[in-house]
Design a protein around this motif. Structure first.
Motif, mmCIF file in Angstrom:
data_model
loop_
_atom_site.group_PDB
_atom_site.id
_atom_site.type_symbol
_atom_site.label_atom_id
_atom_site.label_comp_id
_atom_site.label_asym_id
_atom_site.label_seq_id
_atom_site.Cartn_x
_atom_site.Cartn_y
_atom_site.Cartn_z
ATOM 1 N N SER A 175 40.541 -1.016 29.672
ATOM 2 C CA SER A 175 41.766 -1.057 29.791
ATOM 3 C C SER A 175 42.475 -1.642 28.248
ATOM 4 N N GLU A 176 41.918 -2.613 27.809
ATOM 5 C CA GLU A 176 42.464 -2.413 26.144
ATOM 6 C C GLU A 176 43.112 -1.751 25.498
ATOM 7 N N ALA A 177 42.272 -0.643 25.372
ATOM 8 C CA ALA A 177 42.720 0.784 24.543
ATOM 9 C C ALA A 177 43.843 1.508 24.908
ATOM 10 N N LEU A 178 43.626 1.719 26.414
ATOM 11 C CA LEU A 178 45.479 2.065 26.751
ATOM 12 C C LEU A 178 46.504 1.226 27.255
ATOM 13 N N GLU A 179 46.020 0.316 26.777
ATOM 14 C CA GLU A 179 47.126 -0.870 26.967
ATOM 15 C C GLU A 179 47.670 -1.124 25.154
ATOM 16 N N ALA A 180 46.751 -0.451 24.458
ATOM 17 C CA ALA A 180 46.949 -0.514 22.878
ATOM 18 C C ALA A 180 47.739 0.677 22.628
ATOM 19 N N LEU A 181 47.458 1.835 22.873
ATOM 20 C CA LEU A 181 47.536 3.243 23.082
ATOM 21 C C LEU A 181 49.217 3.201 23.689
ATOM 22 N N ALA A 182 49.772 2.813 24.304
ATOM 23 C CA ALA A 182 51.169 2.321 24.620
ATOM 24 C C ALA A 182 51.875 1.244 24.355
ATOM 25 N N ASN A 183 51.326 0.485 23.685
ATOM 26 C CA ASN A 183 51.664 -0.385 22.623
ATOM 27 C C ASN A 183 52.290 -0.338 20.901
ATOM 28 N N TYR B 190 51.294 3.271 19.999
ATOM 29 C CA TYR B 190 52.412 4.650 20.223
ATOM 30 C C TYR B 190 53.022 5.340 21.087
ATOM 31 N N HIS B 191 53.299 3.944 22.193
ATOM 32 C CA HIS B 191 54.855 4.709 23.466
ATOM 33 C C HIS B 191 53.894 5.292 24.047
ATOM 34 N N ILE B 192 52.735 5.107 24.143
ATOM 35 C CA ILE B 192 52.263 6.716 25.149
ATOM 36 C C ILE B 192 51.827 5.803 26.443
ATOM 37 N N VAL B 193 51.631 6.060 27.443
ATOM 38 C CA VAL B 193 51.280 5.624 28.999
ATOM 39 C C VAL B 193 50.555 6.291 29.419
ATOM 40 N N LEU B 194 49.516 5.607 29.290
ATOM 41 C CA LEU B 194 48.259 7.158 30.080
ATOM 42 C C LEU B 194 47.331 5.633 30.963
ATOM 43 N N ASN B 195 47.438 6.193 32.507
ATOM 44 C CA ASN B 195 46.889 4.394 32.952
ATOM 45 C C ASN B 195 45.388 5.068 33.448
ATOM 46 N N GLY B 196 44.748 4.627 33.711
ATOM 47 C CA GLY B 196 43.365 4.905 34.255
ATOM 48 C C GLY B 196 42.905 6.271 34.290
ATOM 49 N N PRO B 197 43.117 6.926 35.467
ATOM 50 C CA PRO B 197 42.609 7.813 36.718
ATOM 51 C C PRO B 197 43.138 9.465 35.701
ATOM 52 N N GLU B 198 44.363 8.785 34.630
ATOM 53 C CA GLU B 198 44.710 9.842 33.762
ATOM 54 C C GLU B 198 43.711 10.313 32.073
ATOM 55 N N SER B 199 43.204 8.965 32.105
ATOM 56 C CA SER B 199 42.335 8.876 30.889
ATOM 57 C C SER B 199 41.014 9.980 30.842
ATOM 58 N N ARG B 200 40.856 10.441 32.582
ATOM 59 C CA ARG B 200 39.630 11.272 32.786
ATOM 60 C C ARG B 200 38.202 10.480 32.811
ATOM 61 N N ARG B 201 38.721 9.427 33.070
ATOM 62 C CA ARG B 201 36.987 8.043 32.547
ATOM 63 C C ARG B 201 37.102 7.768 34.059
ATOM 64 N N ASN B 202 35.715 8.066 34.104
ATOM 65 C CA ASN B 202 35.476 7.263 35.675
ATOM 66 C C ASN B 202 36.230 5.729 36.657
ATOM 67 N N PHE B 203 36.030 4.693 35.159
ATOM 68 C CA PHE B 203 35.783 3.465 35.452
ATOM 69 C C PHE B 203 36.698 3.184 33.840
ATOM 70 N N THR B 204 37.593 2.263 34.164
ATOM 71 C CA THR B 204 38.124 1.595 33.756
ATOM 72 C C THR B 204 37.891 -0.357 33.465
ATOM 73 N N THR B 205 37.357 -0.642 32.495
ATOM 74 C CA THR B 205 37.140 -2.005 32.232
ATOM 75 C C THR B 205 37.767 -3.465 31.910
ATOM 76 N N ARG B 206 37.783 -3.603 30.906
ATOM 77 C CA ARG B 206 38.771 -5.161 31.076
ATOM 78 C C ARG B 206 37.187 -6.530 30.123
#
Length: 104
Positions: free
Chosen positions: A6-14, A16-32
């Motif tokens: 989840s930290e990688a998705l948050e960094a992508l948003a911070n 690169y200003h691109i919001v990609l949620n867990g399911p959009e990432s096409r990964r089975n699990f989102t970790t923290r």
């Protein structure tokens, strides 16, 4: 099986200003709170299931096509982990990712 931090998705948003949620990432699990890159070649457990980290899951053109977002640059080396299922079992939301190798 694939995982993404989840930290990688948050960094992508911070960064690169691109919001990609867990399911959009096409990964089975989102970790923290776990460095997935360190699990390549290691065994780990989530709930009752046991896995082995196989390789990094680098972002690709297909991910950009299905998400409609230019995510490759922002997810290079933090696009997640591909893992082999060694033992199936119940995995629940909130289960910890536990390394079975003490050197992780």
């Amino acid at each position: 099986m694939t995982l993404i931090e989840s930290e990688a998705l948050e960094a992508l948003a911070n960064d690169y200003h691109i919001v990609l949620n867990g399911p959009e990432s096409r990964r089975n699990f989102t970790t923290r709170g776990v460095a997935l890159n360190h699990l390549v070649g290691k065994e780990f457990q989530i709930g009752e299931a046991v896995f082995r980290g196989i390789r990094l899951c680098e972002p690709c053109t297909h991910l950009e096509e299905v998400s409609g977002k230019s995510v490759r640059k922002g997810l290079i080396h933090r696009g997640g982990l591909r893992a082999q299922i060694l033992k199936s079992g119940r995995v629940r939301v909130g289960d910890d990712v536990e390394a079975l190798d003490e050197s992780v």
